[in-house]
Every structure is written in structure tokens, then in C-alpha cells.
Design a protein around this motif. Structure first.
Motif, short mmCIF file in Angstrom:
data_model
loop_
_atom_site.label_atom_id
_atom_site.label_comp_id
_atom_site.label_asym_id
_atom_site.label_seq_id
_atom_site.Cartn_x
_atom_site.Cartn_y
_atom_site.Cartn_z
N HIS A 1 0.86 -1.18 0.00
CA HIS A 1 0.00 0.00 0.00
C HIS A 1 0.89 1.22 0.00
O HIS A 1 2.11 1.11 0.01
CB HIS A 1 -0.99 -0.03 1.17
CG HIS A 1 -0.38 0.02 2.53
ND1 HIS A 1 0.62 -0.83 2.93
CD2 HIS A 1 -0.61 0.84 3.61
CE1 HIS A 1 0.96 -0.55 4.19
NE2 HIS A 1 0.23 0.46 4.61
N HIS B 1 1.41 3.81 2.19
CA HIS B 1 1.88 4.49 3.40
C HIS B 1 3.41 4.63 3.43
O HIS B 1 4.11 3.75 2.94
CB HIS B 1 1.39 3.74 4.65
CG HIS B 1 -0.06 3.98 4.95
ND1 HIS B 1 -0.78 3.19 5.80
CD2 HIS B 1 -0.90 4.95 4.52
CE1 HIS B 1 -2.03 3.66 5.88
NE2 HIS B 1 -2.12 4.71 5.10
N ASP C 1 5.75 4.31 5.66
CA ASP C 1 6.61 3.32 6.31
C ASP C 1 6.81 2.07 5.46
O ASP C 1 7.71 1.27 5.73
CB ASP C 1 6.08 2.95 7.72
CG ASP C 1 4.61 2.55 7.72
OD1 ASP C 1 3.84 3.06 6.87
OD2 ASP C 1 4.22 1.72 8.55
N HIS C 2 5.99 1.89 4.45
CA HIS C 2 6.11 0.71 3.57
C HIS C 2 6.73 1.03 2.21
O HIS C 2 7.11 0.14 1.46
CB HIS C 2 4.75 0.02 3.39
CG HIS C 2 4.29 -0.63 4.66
ND1 HIS C 2 4.32 -1.99 4.86
CD2 HIS C 2 3.84 -0.09 5.81
CE1 HIS C 2 3.88 -2.26 6.08
NE2 HIS C 2 3.59 -1.13 6.68
N HIS D 1 -7.28 -1.53 6.48
CA HIS D 1 -6.21 -0.61 6.88
C HIS D 1 -6.19 0.55 5.89
O HIS D 1 -6.18 1.72 6.26
CB HIS D 1 -4.89 -1.37 6.90
CG HIS D 1 -3.70 -0.51 7.20
ND1 HIS D 1 -3.45 0.00 8.46
CD2 HIS D 1 -2.70 -0.05 6.41
CE1 HIS D 1 -2.34 0.73 8.42
NE2 HIS D 1 -1.87 0.72 7.19
N ASP E 1 0.44 -4.74 7.96
CA ASP E 1 -0.15 -3.88 8.98
C ASP E 1 -1.28 -4.54 9.77
O ASP E 1 -1.87 -3.89 10.64
CB ASP E 1 -0.62 -2.56 8.36
CG ASP E 1 0.56 -1.62 8.12
OD1 ASP E 1 1.56 -1.74 8.85
OD2 ASP E 1 0.48 -0.78 7.21
ZN LIG Z 1 0.06 1.26 6.58
#
Ligand SMILES: [Zn+2]
Length: 295
Positions: free
Chosen positions: A59, A61, A63-64, A150, A169
Motif C-alpha cells: 500500500h 503508506h 513506512d512501507h 487498513h 499492517d
Molecule cells: Zn500502513
């Protein structure tokens, strides 16, 4: 580095706690890396030693997608539902509740503080994978399961022949489930969790903190993890019954510590998340007023 067959698990700093995450490398001729939140030195070393030709993001986000930029020459794919979202800061702001909570001014405020690296990381994504279709990376089969909740496009890569799912997540942390963007959904989160538990899999790998779970452990951890949703419901309901209005409710720190709520994006998620619980509890919010809807 931990390995499960051809899968190499690369840790992020601080036990892959947010804002970092765990990456998976498929050590086959196709050289595929799933998510890039792991330690940059280790990722570089991996690239030097084996090479990375394809980066797959579960996805959008930060942090990924954190180190997508390290892989200049790799092709980069995201899920088909979020490709459009990542084309603009407005798109990302909307999916995170910024527009819902603050209108266009909030989007402008966010734009000023928007991390340039995130824009760069997302800007390098040029394609999408298809959900629920078997990919074969030089003998390693992967199915990208659509697991919304999420985010709306969230993906859990599933390796049917290895019995492994990268649940990212669905991270079993004590913080609890995260569905605070406007693209998050509590019921979908619960539904996707059930699907993950029913997979023909023996090993579940999360994106943050404790990483590798055997099936039975994962089932037990998921029970606790999802029960946090009910606890949040109870807490919010209790405050509403005491007569708190929406503004008051969003200032106490239900999800995030109160002292962190002066950070715009955290305050946004706190508000957006509380709205989701209120709706689930049968309340409607008009301005700051909370009313029980006759069901
Ligand atoms: Zn996430």
C-alpha cells in the motif's frame, strides 16, 4: 537475516517499528522486493549482492514505501486501487481524512509539511499488480490478496506453496488495528482479518515489531488485536453517555497520546477514527453535536 525457503526477511530499525517496516525479498531469478521500510544499509547490500528488479508495495503508506528511491532501476508496482491516489498530495490528503476534517486549508497545511522523500518514493511507482492472480517469480508463486480495512487497496502477499502470508499492517501490536484514514474501514478490517485466518497457511509475517507467527499463535494474537476495537467502542460510548461532544472527545487522546494531538496528521486520524466508531455505535455527528440515531 531470517529465511523461510526462498523468502528473506529484512528488518527495519527498532524492530521494524513505525516509521520503519519489515521487507521481504524473494530470492529467485526475478529478484522481487516487497515493501521497502527495512534498514537502508541492508537493502543496499541486498541490491549489491543479488539485485532488485521489481519492488512491490502492499500500500502507499510512507513506512512501507520508505526506501523505494534506493532502487533506481527497479520497476515499482502498487495495488490497483491506490495507483490513482498516489498521483497527488491532494489524493493522499483526502484518503487520510485531511479534507474531511479541515477542508482545503488543511490540505494546504499538509502540503507545506509533506515529506519530499515520500513524494519521490511514490512518484517512482509506475505500475500495478492484479489482485487474486497467481504470479510466478521464477518458481516462487505469489498471490496478491486484496485485504481492505487498513487502507482500501491494502494487499497481503500470499505464497501458497510455502504456506506463508505477509500480513504487514495486521501487525498484532498493542496499539491495535489502524483504520483511521478515510480509506480505512473497521468492518472491512475485521472481515479481512477473518479471511487471513482462514488461509491455507502455517506462517504469518507482520510488518512491525514481533514478526513471524505460527498459525495458532497468529489466531490467538488476532483475537486480542481485534478486541481492541471493542475496547475503543466502549471507551467512546462511555464518554458520549457522559455528555461529551465531538470536539471534547477528540481532545482526550483515545488512540494517540493527548500530548501528540498537536501534530496535524495525528489529530486528523484521531478525529476521523472517532467518527468511524461513533457511526458504528449508532451515533450521528452534526458539527460538534453527537446524537443517537434511531435504528
Ligand atoms: Zn500502513
Amino acid at each position: 537475516m531470517r529465511r523461510i525457503g526462498p523468502i528473506m526477511i529484512i528488518e527495519g530499525a527498532n524492530n521494524s517499528k513505525v516509521p520503519f517496516s519489515r521487507s521481504l525479498y524473494i530470492n529467485s531469478k526475478d529478484k522481487v522486493l516487497i515493501d521497502t521500510g527495512a534498514d537502508p544499509a541492508e537493502l543496499r547490500e541486498l541490491d549489491d549482492q543479488y539485485g532488485v528488479e521489481l519492488v512491490v508495495n502492499t500500500h502507499y503508506h510512507p513506512d512501507h514505501t520508505l526506501h523505494n528511491h534506493l532502487f533506481r532501476n527497479a520497476e515499482k508496482w502498487i495495488n490497483p486501487l491506490e495507483f490513482e491516489t498516489i498521483q497527488s498530495i491532494e489524493g493522499i490528503a483526502k484518503e487520510n481524512g485531511v479534507y474531511q476534517e479541515w477542508g482545503p486549508e488543511g490540505v494546504e497545511a499538509l502540503r507545506k509539511h509533506f515529506p519530499k522523500k515520500w513524494v519521490q518514493n511514490l512518484g517512482e511507482i509506475s505500475g500495478t499488480y492484479r489482485y487474486e492472480e497467481e504470479y510466478n517469480f521464477s518458481g516462487v508463486k505469489v498471490n496478491f490478496l486484496h485485504s481492505p480495512g487498513h487502507t482500501k487497496g491494502y494487499t497481503s502477499p500470499y505464497f501458497p506453496e510455502l504456506g506463508v502470508v505477509y500480513v504487514g499492517d495486521f501487525d498484532m501490536t498493542s496499539f491495535g488495528p489502524w483504520y483511521f484514514g478515510t480509506d480505512g474501514d473497521i468492518d472491512e478490517f475485521i472481515e479481512s482479518s477473518k479471511v487471513l485466518l482462514e488461509m491455507d497457511a502455517s506462517t504469518y509475517i507482520t510488518g512491525h515489531q514481533k514478526g513471524v507467527f505460527k498459525k495458532q499463535e497468529f489466531i490467538e494474537a488476532m483475537g486480542k488485536f481485534l478486541s481492541i476495537i471493542d475496547q475503543r467502542d466502549e471507551t467512546i460510548d462511555k464518554y458520549v453517555r457522559q455528555g461529551m461532544n465531538f470536539e471534547e472527545l477528540t481532545n482526550i487522546g483515545i488512540f494517540y497520546p493527548k500530548k501528540m494531538l498537536d501534530v496535524l496528521i495525528l489529530k486528523t486520524w484521531e478525529r476521523s477514527g472517532i467518527r468511524k466508531h461513533l457511526q458504528r455505535l449508532g451515533y450521528s455527528v452534526q458539527g460538534s453535536e453527537i446524537q443517537l440515531v434511531n435504528k
